[in-house]
Design a protein around this motif. Structure first.
Motif, PDB file in Angstrom:
ATOM      1  N   ALA A 153      13.326 -14.850  -1.401  1.00  0.00           N
ATOM      2  CA  ALA A 153      13.027 -15.263  -0.135  1.00  0.00           C
ATOM      3  C   ALA A 153      12.710 -14.058   0.751  1.00  0.00           C
ATOM      4  N   ALA A 154      13.720 -12.970   0.385  1.00  0.00           N
ATOM      5  CA  ALA A 154      13.736 -11.726   1.446  1.00  0.00           C
ATOM      6  C   ALA A 154      12.683 -10.587   0.887  1.00  0.00           C
ATOM      7  N   ASN A 155      11.981 -11.141  -0.301  1.00  0.00           N
ATOM      8  CA  ASN A 155      10.750  -9.958  -0.616  1.00  0.00           C
ATOM      9  C   ASN A 155       9.998  -9.377   0.689  1.00  0.00           C
ATOM     10  N   PRO A 156      10.170  -8.307   0.792  1.00  0.00           N
ATOM     11  CA  PRO A 156       9.223  -7.786   1.967  1.00  0.00           C
ATOM     12  C   PRO A 156       7.838  -7.706   1.804  1.00  0.00           C
ATOM     13  N   PHE A 157       7.452  -7.653   0.493  1.00  0.00           N
ATOM     14  CA  PHE A 157       5.901  -7.730   0.100  1.00  0.00           C
ATOM     15  C   PHE A 157       5.467  -9.010  -0.436  1.00  0.00           C
ATOM     16  N   PRO A 158       5.275 -10.161   0.165  1.00  0.00           N
ATOM     17  CA  PRO A 158       5.146 -11.399  -0.199  1.00  0.00           C
ATOM     18  C   PRO A 158       3.669 -11.710  -0.328  1.00  0.00           C
TER      19      PRO A 158
ATOM     20  N   ALA B  91      12.532  -5.804  -7.483  1.00  0.00           N
ATOM     21  CA  ALA B  91      13.847  -5.629  -6.710  1.00  0.00           C
ATOM     22  C   ALA B  91      14.858  -4.765  -7.804  1.00  0.00           C
ATOM     23  N   ILE B  92      15.187  -3.756  -7.056  1.00  0.00           N
ATOM     24  CA  ILE B  92      16.390  -3.219  -8.091  1.00  0.00           C
ATOM     25  C   ILE B  92      17.720  -3.694  -7.743  1.00  0.00           C
ATOM     26  N   PHE B  93      18.119  -4.227  -8.342  1.00  0.00           N
ATOM     27  CA  PHE B  93      19.553  -5.190  -8.355  1.00  0.00           C
ATOM     28  C   PHE B  93      20.908  -4.071  -8.296  1.00  0.00           C
TER      29      PHE B  93
ATOM     30  N   ARG C 237       7.268   9.976  -4.726  1.00  0.00           N
ATOM     31  CA  ARG C 237       6.586   8.834  -4.054  1.00  0.00           C
ATOM     32  C   ARG C 237       5.125   9.058  -3.994  1.00  0.00           C
ATOM     33  N   LYS C 238       4.250   8.212  -4.419  1.00  0.00           N
ATOM     34  CA  LYS C 238       2.705   8.185  -4.220  1.00  0.00           C
ATOM     35  C   LYS C 238       2.371   7.068  -3.228  1.00  0.00           C
ATOM     36  N   HIS C 239       1.899   5.985  -3.932  1.00  0.00           N
ATOM     37  CA  HIS C 239       1.528   4.688  -3.169  1.00  0.00           C
ATOM     38  C   HIS C 239       2.453   3.661  -3.070  1.00  0.00           C
ATOM     39  N   GLU C 240       3.688   3.804  -3.577  1.00  0.00           N
ATOM     40  CA  GLU C 240       4.661   2.897  -3.672  1.00  0.00           C
ATOM     41  C   GLU C 240       5.162   2.744  -2.025  1.00  0.00           C
ATOM     42  N   ALA C 241       5.608   1.484  -1.875  1.00  0.00           N
ATOM     43  CA  ALA C 241       6.333   1.192  -0.534  1.00  0.00           C
ATOM     44  C   ALA C 241       7.580   0.596  -0.894  1.00  0.00           C
TER      45      ALA C 241
ATOM     46  N   ILE D 279      17.099  -2.864  -3.596  1.00  0.00           N
ATOM     47  CA  ILE D 279      16.057  -1.885  -3.250  1.00  0.00           C
ATOM     48  C   ILE D 279      14.651  -2.569  -3.722  1.00  0.00           C
ATOM     49  N   TYR D 280      13.648  -3.248  -2.793  1.00  0.00           N
ATOM     50  CA  TYR D 280      12.440  -3.528  -3.088  1.00  0.00           C
ATOM     51  C   TYR D 280      11.441  -2.395  -3.344  1.00  0.00           C
ATOM     52  N   VAL D 281      10.743  -2.357  -4.373  1.00  0.00           N
ATOM     53  CA  VAL D 281       9.600  -1.425  -4.415  1.00  0.00           C
ATOM     54  C   VAL D 281       8.480  -2.292  -4.532  1.00  0.00           C
ATOM     55  N   HIS D 282       7.450  -1.844  -3.994  1.00  0.00           N
ATOM     56  CA  HIS D 282       5.901  -2.384  -4.315  1.00  0.00           C
ATOM     57  C   HIS D 282       5.032  -1.254  -5.030  1.00  0.00           C
ATOM     58  N   TYR D 283       5.057  -1.337  -6.218  1.00  0.00           N
ATOM     59  CA  TYR D 283       4.030  -0.349  -6.804  1.00  0.00           C
ATOM     60  C   TYR D 283       2.536  -0.691  -6.664  1.00  0.00           C
ATOM     61  N   GLY D 284       1.914  -0.346  -5.648  1.00  0.00           N
ATOM     62  CA  GLY D 284       0.721  -0.788  -5.282  1.00  0.00           C
ATOM     63  C   GLY D 284      -0.349  -0.535  -6.285  1.00  0.00           C
ATOM     64  N   GLU D 285      -0.252   0.812  -7.146  1.00  0.00           N
ATOM     65  CA  GLU D 285      -0.994   0.902  -8.389  1.00  0.00           C
ATOM     66  C   GLU D 285      -0.564   0.663  -9.532  1.00  0.00           C
ATOM     67  N   GLY D 286       0.445   0.059  -9.483  1.00  0.00           N
ATOM     68  CA  GLY D 286       0.943  -0.128 -10.839  1.00  0.00           C
ATOM     69  C   GLY D 286       2.366   0.828 -11.293  1.00  0.00           C
ATOM     70  N   MET D 287       3.046   0.407 -12.027  1.00  0.00           N
ATOM     71  CA  MET D 287       4.337   1.120 -12.455  1.00  0.00           C
ATOM     72  C   MET D 287       4.101   2.288 -13.472  1.00  0.00           C
ATOM     73  N   ALA D 288       3.155   2.031 -14.325  1.00  0.00           N
ATOM     74  CA  ALA D 288       2.922   2.884 -15.300  1.00  0.00           C
ATOM     75  C   ALA D 288       2.695   4.363 -15.164  1.00  0.00           C
ATOM     76  N   ASP D 289       1.931   4.587 -14.082  1.00  0.00           N
ATOM     77  CA  ASP D 289       1.795   6.168 -13.741  1.00  0.00           C
ATOM     78  C   ASP D 289       2.728   6.630 -12.537  1.00  0.00           C
ATOM     79  N   SER D 290       3.686   5.847 -12.078  1.00  0.00           N
ATOM     80  CA  SER D 290       4.438   6.183 -11.036  1.00  0.00           C
ATOM     81  C   SER D 290       5.625   7.020 -11.467  1.00  0.00           C
ATOM     82  N   ARG D 291       6.002   8.115 -10.688  1.00  0.00           N
ATOM     83  CA  ARG D 291       6.999   8.841 -10.728  1.00  0.00           C
ATOM     84  C   ARG D 291       8.022   8.953  -9.682  1.00  0.00           C
TER      85      ARG D 291
END
Length: 169
Positions: free
Chosen positions: A87-92, A101-103, A119-123, A131-143
């Motif tokens: 329910a608390a997901n800040p990126f609904p 969500a990183i528990f 950080r690139k395009h993550e929120a 800790i919530y993370v939105h991987y806007g362009e996906g996780m595969a290429d995230s650093r």
């Protein structure tokens, strides 16, 4: 009896950390947990127990260490806590497979996001013990690296929704 969701850290079905879900169910049943069900072959298990949270974690962690030969982290949430995480997901409005969500065992430090690197395009946003993370362009290429999340374990919103549903049934 309380319903618990156990999220195992660094567990998968192949390679390092291999743990068949049938083995995980058996460990939970041997620990005296009831109504044991696993979800996705990545270390998610829902069960009921009369034990306190710390005793539940200790019972499962000791069995996992005996099995794996090394400590395996276990993060617990009750059914109500898992529903609250969802329910608390800040990126609904974001796709559930692009938000995690990183528990964590405890609340993240207030400055946790300031120490993130790569950080690139993550929120990102802080939760109660997540800790919530939105991987806007996906996780595969995230650093993205979040030092405060090192001892945590991530689940995407789709998995969290499934676990919350299983725990409420």
């Amino acid at each position: 009896m309380q319903t618990h969701i156990a999220l195992l850290r660094a567990v998968n079905v192949g390679g390092t950390g291999k743990l068949p879900m049938a083995e995980l169910r058996a460990m939970c049943e041997q620990a005296g947990f009831a109504d044991v069900r696993t979800c996705i072959a990545s270390g998610n298990v829902v069960f009921r127990s009369a034990l306190a949270e710390r005793a539940v974690a200790a019972a499962l962690e000791s069995r996992l260490e005996a099995y794996a030969g090394k400590p395996v982290g276990v993060l617990l949430r009750t059914a109500a806590e898992m529903a609250a995480v969802l329910a608390a997901n800040p990126f609904p409005d974001a796709p559930g497979n692009r938000v995690v969500a990183i528990f964590l065992d405890r609340p993240p430090p207030a400055d946790a996001l300031e120490h993130a690197s790569g950080r690139k395009h993550e929120a990102m946003a802080l939760g109660r013990r997540e800790i919530y993370v939105h991987y806007g362009e996906g996780m595969a290429d995230s650093r993205l690296r979040i030092p405060a999340a090192q001892a945590g374990t991530a689940r995407n919103i789709n998995t969290i929704a499934k676990l919350a549903e299983m725990a409420s049934a």
